[in-house]
Each structure stands twice: as C-alpha cells, then as structure tokens.
Design a protein around this motif. Structure first.
Motif, PDB file in Angstrom:
ATOM      1  N   LEU A   1       0.756  -1.225   0.001  1.00 58.43           N
ATOM      2  CA  LEU A   1      -0.061  -0.039   0.006  1.00 58.43           C
ATOM      3  C   LEU A   1       0.908   1.274   0.098  1.00 58.43           C
ATOM      4  O   LEU A   1       2.034   1.085   0.490  1.00 58.43           O
ATOM      5  CB  LEU A   1      -0.803   0.258   1.262  1.00 58.43           C
ATOM      6  CG  LEU A   1      -1.879  -0.954   1.337  1.00 58.43           C
ATOM      7  CD1 LEU A   1      -2.569  -0.745   2.912  1.00 58.43           C
ATOM      8  CD2 LEU A   1      -2.934  -0.838   0.077  1.00 58.43           C
ATOM      9  N   VAL A   2       0.564   2.343  -0.653  1.00 60.96           N
ATOM     10  CA  VAL A   2       1.232   3.789  -0.655  1.00 60.96           C
ATOM     11  C   VAL A   2       0.832   4.339   0.774  1.00 60.96           C
ATOM     12  O   VAL A   2      -0.345   4.327   0.955  1.00 60.96           O
ATOM     13  CB  VAL A   2       0.620   4.441  -1.719  1.00 60.96           C
ATOM     14  CG1 VAL A   2       1.444   5.666  -1.693  1.00 60.96           C
ATOM     15  CG2 VAL A   2       0.829   3.857  -2.992  1.00 60.96           C
ATOM     16  N   LYS A   3       1.772   4.531   1.440  1.00 62.26           N
ATOM     17  CA  LYS A   3       1.596   5.211   2.872  1.00 62.26           C
ATOM     18  C   LYS A   3       1.805   6.812   2.607  1.00 62.26           C
ATOM     19  O   LYS A   3       1.169   7.515   3.337  1.00 62.26           O
ATOM     20  CB  LYS A   3       2.609   4.609   3.685  1.00 62.26           C
ATOM     21  CG  LYS A   3       2.514   5.081   5.256  1.00 62.26           C
ATOM     22  CD  LYS A   3       3.560   4.447   6.157  1.00 62.26           C
ATOM     23  CE  LYS A   3       3.319   5.299   7.504  1.00 62.26           C
ATOM     24  NZ  LYS A   3       4.233   4.388   8.325  1.00 62.26           N
ATOM     25  N   ASP A   4       2.835   7.142   1.727  1.00 67.32           N
ATOM     26  CA  ASP A   4       3.048   8.696   1.858  1.00 67.32           C
ATOM     27  C   ASP A   4       3.689   8.873   0.302  1.00 67.32           C
ATOM     28  O   ASP A   4       4.457   8.231  -0.067  1.00 67.32           O
ATOM     29  CB  ASP A   4       4.087   9.022   2.882  1.00 67.32           C
ATOM     30  CG  ASP A   4       4.107  10.478   2.891  1.00 67.32           C
ATOM     31  OD1 ASP A   4       3.264  11.204   2.575  1.00 67.32           O
ATOM     32  OD2 ASP A   4       5.187  11.069   3.132  1.00 67.32           O
ATOM     33  N   VAL A   5       3.209  10.063  -0.368  1.00 69.01           N
ATOM     34  CA  VAL A   5       4.148  10.504  -1.660  1.00 69.01           C
ATOM     35  C   VAL A   5       4.522  11.967  -1.474  1.00 69.01           C
ATOM     36  O   VAL A   5       3.742  12.705  -0.815  1.00 69.01           O
ATOM     37  CB  VAL A   5       3.015  10.527  -2.573  1.00 69.01           C
ATOM     38  CG1 VAL A   5       3.679  10.950  -3.970  1.00 69.01           C
ATOM     39  CG2 VAL A   5       2.471   9.126  -2.863  1.00 69.01           C
ATOM     40  N   GLN A   6       5.714  12.012  -1.738  1.00 69.61           N
ATOM     41  CA  GLN A   6       6.350  13.480  -1.820  1.00 69.61           C
ATOM     42  C   GLN A   6       6.662  13.756  -3.043  1.00 69.61           C
ATOM     43  O   GLN A   6       7.212  12.958  -3.668  1.00 69.61           O
ATOM     44  CB  GLN A   6       7.674  13.229  -0.837  1.00 69.61           C
ATOM     45  CG  GLN A   6       7.626  12.837   0.590  1.00 69.61           C
ATOM     46  CD  GLN A   6       8.793  12.824   1.413  1.00 69.61           C
ATOM     47  OE1 GLN A   6       9.843  12.842   0.580  1.00 69.61           O
ATOM     48  NE2 GLN A   6       8.669  12.406   2.818  1.00 69.61           N
ATOM     49  N   ARG A   7       5.972  15.078  -3.329  1.00 73.18           N
ATOM     50  CA  ARG A   7       6.393  15.810  -4.568  1.00 73.18           C
ATOM     51  C   ARG A   7       6.957  17.048  -4.602  1.00 73.18           C
ATOM     52  O   ARG A   7       6.919  17.624  -3.582  1.00 73.18           O
ATOM     53  CB  ARG A   7       4.663  16.065  -5.033  1.00 73.18           C
ATOM     54  CG  ARG A   7       3.893  14.804  -5.225  1.00 73.18           C
ATOM     55  CD  ARG A   7       2.499  15.399  -5.749  1.00 73.18           C
ATOM     56  NE  ARG A   7       1.534  14.267  -5.887  1.00 73.18           N
ATOM     57  CZ  ARG A   7       1.365  13.532  -6.938  1.00 73.18           C
ATOM     58  NH1 ARG A   7       2.071  13.842  -8.168  1.00 73.18           N
ATOM     59  NH2 ARG A   7       0.396  12.492  -7.042  1.00 73.18           N
TER      60      ARG A   7
ATOM     61  N   HIS B   1       9.522  10.865  -3.818  1.00 74.52           N
ATOM     62  CA  HIS B   1       9.569   9.851  -3.054  1.00 74.52           C
ATOM     63  C   HIS B   1       8.523   9.138  -2.677  1.00 74.52           C
ATOM     64  O   HIS B   1       7.275   9.843  -2.607  1.00 74.52           O
ATOM     65  CB  HIS B   1      10.396  10.443  -1.524  1.00 74.52           C
ATOM     66  CG  HIS B   1      10.678   9.130  -0.655  1.00 74.52           C
ATOM     67  ND1 HIS B   1      11.492   8.385  -0.720  1.00 74.52           N
ATOM     68  CD2 HIS B   1       9.978   8.786   0.369  1.00 74.52           C
ATOM     69  CE1 HIS B   1      11.660   7.385   0.289  1.00 74.52           C
ATOM     70  NE2 HIS B   1      10.596   7.653   1.098  1.00 74.52           N
ATOM     71  N   ILE B   2       8.370   7.790  -2.545  1.00 69.40           N
ATOM     72  CA  ILE B   2       7.155   7.119  -2.202  1.00 69.40           C
ATOM     73  C   ILE B   2       7.407   6.212  -1.073  1.00 69.40           C
ATOM     74  O   ILE B   2       8.458   5.434  -1.110  1.00 69.40           O
ATOM     75  CB  ILE B   2       6.389   6.541  -3.150  1.00 69.40           C
ATOM     76  CG1 ILE B   2       6.081   7.268  -4.257  1.00 69.40           C
ATOM     77  CG2 ILE B   2       5.311   5.479  -2.907  1.00 69.40           C
ATOM     78  CD1 ILE B   2       5.556   6.498  -5.797  1.00 69.40           C
TER      79      ILE B   2
END
Length: 139
Positions: free
Chosen positions: A2-8, A17-18
């Motif tokens: 599962l995707v916990k956090d996405v940094q854009r 970063h994912i």
C-alpha cells in the motif's frame, strides 16, 4: 503493498519519494475513506455534509474507494450519523458512531424570505381588519 506517503516537488509536481507499506493477505488496516453524498433532499432543503471522510478497518486488499450516503427525499431536520451509513462488506466502523455526517435543513435565506412574507401577510390582514372596523363605524 500500500502507498503510505507520497512526496512531490512543490514546483514541478513530480514525485520525489514514495513510502510503501507491506501487508499480508487478510491483514486489516485502518483507512480514511471519503463520504460521497448522492440524491437530492426534499424540495426547498439542502444537505450539508459535516464529515467528508470516515475511518474504517478493512482488509488491505479490499479498501473501498468511498462510502455513499443517499439523501434522496429527506426532509428538514433529517440527520445521518456514521452509524447510519451502509458500510462495504467486511468493513468495521472506527469513527465514533455518533459523528454527524449529513444534516438536511432549510437554507437561512429561505427562512428569512418566509419570515418576510409572513410579516407582510400579517400586516395586510391587520390593515383589512382596521378597514372593516372603520366601515362598520361609519354606517
């Protein structure tokens, strides 16, 4: 996974970063699921959404995209709490069951207009009563 956090990147909006979360089949996770209001309440009323999401405990492989709440035909004063929602199969409600999700009410502008009409009707009725009394006294 599962995707916990996405940094854009704030300027270019590219993903920098994912963070991923590894889960096992059958493992339950707590997720915030958006609430979507469908239908139209009774004529002259509006549905106000107080909670935009609720927290559910679901299997990691069966996370719902949203939870729908139908307000079709509901009248003034109707309240839908988290406990009233129809949850997807296998989901457990974590949010407080007493949390108000949607309330149906008459808009304030409609109430003000109705009060003005009522006041005008009362004034007209009083004038007509005064005129009727004046006509009786002149006879």
């Amino acid at each position: 996974m599962l995707v916990k956090d996405v940094q854009r990147d704030p300027v270019r909006q590219i993903i920098e970063h994912i963070d991923l979360l590894v889960v096992k089949k059958g493992e339950k996770v707590q997720v915030d699921v958006p609430v979507v209001v469908t239908g139209e309440p009774f004529s002259g009323t509006i549905a106000t959404q107080d909670a935009s999401s609720i927290t559910l405990e679901v299997e990691a492989t069966h996370i719902p995209t949203n939870v729908e709440v139908d307000v079709e035909g509901l009248e003034d004063g109707a309240r839908i709490t988290a406990a009233d929602l129809t949850l997807p199969r296998g989901a457990a409600l974590i949010t407080d069951p007493e949390t108000l999700v949607v309330a149906v009410s008459v808009p304030a502008s409609t109430l003000a207009a109705a009060d003005e009409i009522e006041a005008a009707d009362e004034a007209t009725a009083a004038e007509q009563a005064d005129e009727a009394e004046g006509d009786e006294k002149s006879e």
